[in-house]
Design a protein around this motif. Structure first.
Motif, short mmCIF file in Angstrom:
data_model
loop_
_atom_site.label_atom_id
_atom_site.label_comp_id
_atom_site.label_asym_id
_atom_site.label_seq_id
_atom_site.Cartn_x
_atom_site.Cartn_y
_atom_site.Cartn_z
N ASP A 137 0.81 -1.22 0.00
CA ASP A 137 0.00 0.00 0.00
C ASP A 137 0.85 1.26 0.00
N LYS A 138 2.00 1.20 0.66
CA LYS A 138 2.91 2.34 0.75
C LYS A 138 4.27 1.91 0.24
N PRO A 139 5.10 2.86 -0.16
CA PRO A 139 6.45 2.50 -0.61
C PRO A 139 7.23 1.74 0.46
N LEU A 140 8.12 0.86 0.01
CA LEU A 140 8.94 0.09 0.94
C LEU A 140 10.07 0.92 1.53
N VAL A 141 10.34 2.08 0.93
CA VAL A 141 11.37 2.98 1.45
C VAL A 141 10.77 4.36 1.62
N ASP A 142 11.33 5.14 2.55
CA ASP A 142 10.80 6.47 2.84
C ASP A 142 11.52 7.59 2.12
N ASP A 143 12.74 7.37 1.64
CA ASP A 143 13.51 8.47 1.08
C ASP A 143 14.49 7.95 0.04
#
Length: 154
Positions: A137-143
């Protein structure tokens, strides 16, 4: 009688030869690759098509890809200007949604002259062997440093 047979043979062979020199529509591009691109790291999917030049492109021409947008009756158009000496073009769709396992998604590769008239076309279809539900649902990494987003790992 012999003259008629020889004349007929000459006429038919000339007709065949003139057919050999009829170039018909010229092929400038071919689809050299592509498919559905699932990027699990950022939780996005898109379609990509690789166009390969097979004949020199006319000056000022535009390379265009038209992608089916899943779940709709519309298509997305992506364009790139042709460049002298460039042999391949990579065209990518926007982020896609509603990809279904077993789905077929059509792609058209076009070449347009500087006035916008279509001068070459090739088509294909990409088949999906995965469903959108397999993406997080969300990216596996934040940055950009690829710091893992552990709450999203299944």
């Amino acid at each position: 009688m012999k003259k008629i047979v020889i004349s007929s043979l000459l006429i038919s062979s000339m007709a065949l030869l003139t057919g050999c020199f009829d170039s018909g529509p010229k092929s400038y591009l071919k689809i050299a690759g592509g498919g559905l691109q699932f990027n699990y790291r950022v939780s996005e999917m898109s379609m990509v098509v690789i166009a390969q030049q097979v004949s020199p492109l006319p000056a000022g021409s535009i390379v265009e890809a038209q992608f089916d947008i899943p779940g709709t009756q519309t298509r997305e158009s992506v364009t790139l200007p042709s460049m002298e000496g460039k042999l391949t073009y990579r065209l990518q769709s926007q982020k896609l949604f509603n990809i279904k396992k077993g789905g077929e998604y059509k792609v058209s590769l076009l070449l347009r002259d500087k006035s916008g008239a279509e001068i070459d076309r090739e088509e294909t279809a990409f088949h999906s062997d995965v469903d959108q539900s397999t993406l997080p649902d969300k990216p596996l990494v934040d940055d950009l440093a690829f710091t893992p987003n552990f709450q999203n790992i299944k």
